[in-house]
Design a protein around this motif. Structure first.
Motif, PDB file in Angstrom:
ATOM      1  N   ASN A  45       0.812  -1.209   0.000  1.00 25.81           N
ATOM      2  CA  ASN A  45       0.000   0.000   0.000  1.00 25.81           C
ATOM      3  C   ASN A  45       0.849   1.265   0.000  1.00 25.81           C
ATOM      4  N   ARG A 102       0.819   2.659  -6.043  1.00 26.47           N
ATOM      5  CA  ARG A 102      -0.628   2.753  -5.886  1.00 26.47           C
ATOM      6  C   ARG A 102      -1.250   1.367  -6.009  1.00 26.47           C
ATOM      7  N   THR A 103      -2.301   1.125  -5.245  1.00 24.93           N
ATOM      8  CA  THR A 103      -2.941  -0.186  -5.259  1.00 24.93           C
ATOM      9  C   THR A 103      -4.455  -0.051  -5.137  1.00 24.93           C
ATOM     10  N   LYS A 123      -7.507  -2.018  -3.276  1.00 23.89           N
ATOM     11  CA  LYS A 123      -7.662  -2.930  -2.148  1.00 23.89           C
ATOM     12  C   LYS A 123      -9.052  -3.559  -2.187  1.00 23.89           C
ATOM     13  N   GLU A 163      -6.765  -9.688   2.320  1.00 24.51           N
ATOM     14  CA  GLU A 163      -6.814  -8.446   1.558  1.00 24.51           C
ATOM     15  C   GLU A 163      -6.156  -8.705   0.208  1.00 24.51           C
ATOM     16  N   LEU A 170      -4.710  -7.100  -3.259  1.00 25.92           N
ATOM     17  CA  LEU A 170      -4.197  -5.839  -3.790  1.00 25.92           C
ATOM     18  C   LEU A 170      -3.787  -6.026  -5.245  1.00 25.92           C
ATOM     19  N   GLN A 178      -4.137  -4.283   7.133  1.00 31.07           N
ATOM     20  CA  GLN A 178      -2.715  -4.092   7.350  1.00 31.07           C
ATOM     21  C   GLN A 178      -2.302  -4.520   8.749  1.00 31.07           C
TER      22      GLN A 178
END
Length: 361
Positions: A239, A243-244, A246, A276, A278, A361
């Motif tokens: 993250n 840029r991601t 989620k 999560e 990504l 996270q």
């Protein structure tokens, strides 16, 4: 406690801990920097990166642990005995001295004076291409020129290690790009070991051999720019660096990954449970566009909810169920226009599907 330094390493931080009162800023830090490499400490404000730099410089004292440079324990040595050059964020040039005298200052503090100091300062200014401004005062220089003077002053003493504390943060975007190239070239030309502190991921990835990503006083990952970007060790690293998108997902007892309302494929192996997912925006493509022959392990249907033209890129917002996925694609003249409200199919590979346990996270 006996200390040692492996043959390839030049700087070693051994079990470094830092506490300010009751606050444990850095619980325990262990890492090594090889001779001649440039390493960036990257992370958000308050993560401990600047504290680490100040400890290496001798501006702060660790609560525990050892700092070893070239096999020598410098943990308790005063600043002037550490053989370290430092470039500060504010440049810290003396306004009453001209450029040449500013560069000579460190030499004079080391009892190098007269002709030798002038000659060495002259060579350092040649290295940063500022010989023609040797007699100017700092106020007569641009920000980039002041930065190069500060760099020359740090290099002229031929330090064992060069420390740089967010040296580009006061420059405009174009000048930052130029200074990145110049600083990296000078570091490689001189062969000096350098430690660079920044919160700017572009600086870290473009300038350094390896990157230390820090969070709350801990090292989340230490690796090459490619490793940190392509194979982030944690969801935080993924993250923070780049840029991601989620997506909340889960892995069933059968090992099947589901997110965005359907089954997805990933090259990552994670235990069953909440996860999560990504995916970087530029790794997703709109399928069916002219000239696009890319295969996709994952295909997701959605509706374009917004778009932004950014010159060489178009950023699409695509609504997929309850999720909003951002897609970045290069602009092409032959591409069929895609507008808000259009139905699209997004595609991306299993390799680009990053999965982390816990759904956060």
């Amino acid at each position: 406690m006996p200390v040692s330094s492996a043959p390839e390493e030049h700087l070693r931080l051994q079990n470094i801990g830092v506490s300010f009162g009751n606050v444990n800023v850095i619980p325990s830090l262990d890492l090594s920097v090889r001779k001649g490499e440039m390493v960036a400490f990257l992370g958000p404000s308050g993560c401990g990166k600047t504290t680490t730099l100040r400890i290496i410089a001798g501006l702060n004292t660790p609560s525990r642990g050892h700092i070893v440079v070239g096999g020598r324990d410098i943990t308790r040595l005063p600043i002037h005995d550490r053989d370290i050059g430092m470039v500060f964020q504010s440049y810290a040039l003396f306004p009453h001295m001209n450029v040449s005298r500013n560069v000579q200052f460190g030499l004079q503090m080391r009892n190098v004076s007269g002709r030798e100091a002038e000659e060495r300062a002259g060579r350092a200014l040649e290295m940063v291409q500022l010989s023609h401004l040797a007699h100017r005062k700092p106020k007569e220089l641009s920000g980039g020129q002041q930065q190069r003077v500060a760099l020359a002053r740090a290099l002229v003493i031929q330090p064992s290690i060069l420390l740089l504390d967010e040296p580009l943060s006061n420059l405009d975007a174009k000048l930052r790009d130029e200074m990145r190239v110049q600083i990296r070239a000078l570091q490689q030309e001189s062969g000096i070991t350098a430690v660079f502190v920044t919160h700017d991921q572009v600086e870290a990835l473009s300038m350094c051999d390896r990157v230390v990503v820090m969070r709350n006083g801990h090292v989340e990952q230490f690796g090459t720019p490619t490793e940190v970007y392509e194979r982030p060790a944690t969801a935080f690293v993924a993250n923070f660096v780049g840029r991601t998108n989620k997506l909340k997902g889960k892995i069933g007892s059968d090992g099947v990954l589901s997110a965005a309302g359907q089954q997805l494929h990933s090259a990552t192996t994670v235990a069953p449970g909440a996860v999560e997912v990504l995916v970087r925006p530029h790794r997703i493509h709109l399928q069916g566009q002219a000239g696009d022959t890319r295969e996709a392990d994952n295909k997701v249907k959605g509706t374009v909810s917004g778009l932004t033209f950014v010159g060489d890129l178009v950023q699409y917002g695509v609504r997929v169920g309850d999720d909003e996925i951002v897609v970045e694609e290069a602009t092409r003249r032959e591409r069929r226009p895609v507008g808000v409200g259009d139905s699209v199919v997004l595609g991306w590979s299993a390799e680009d599907t990053l999965v982390y346990p816990g759904g956060g996270q």
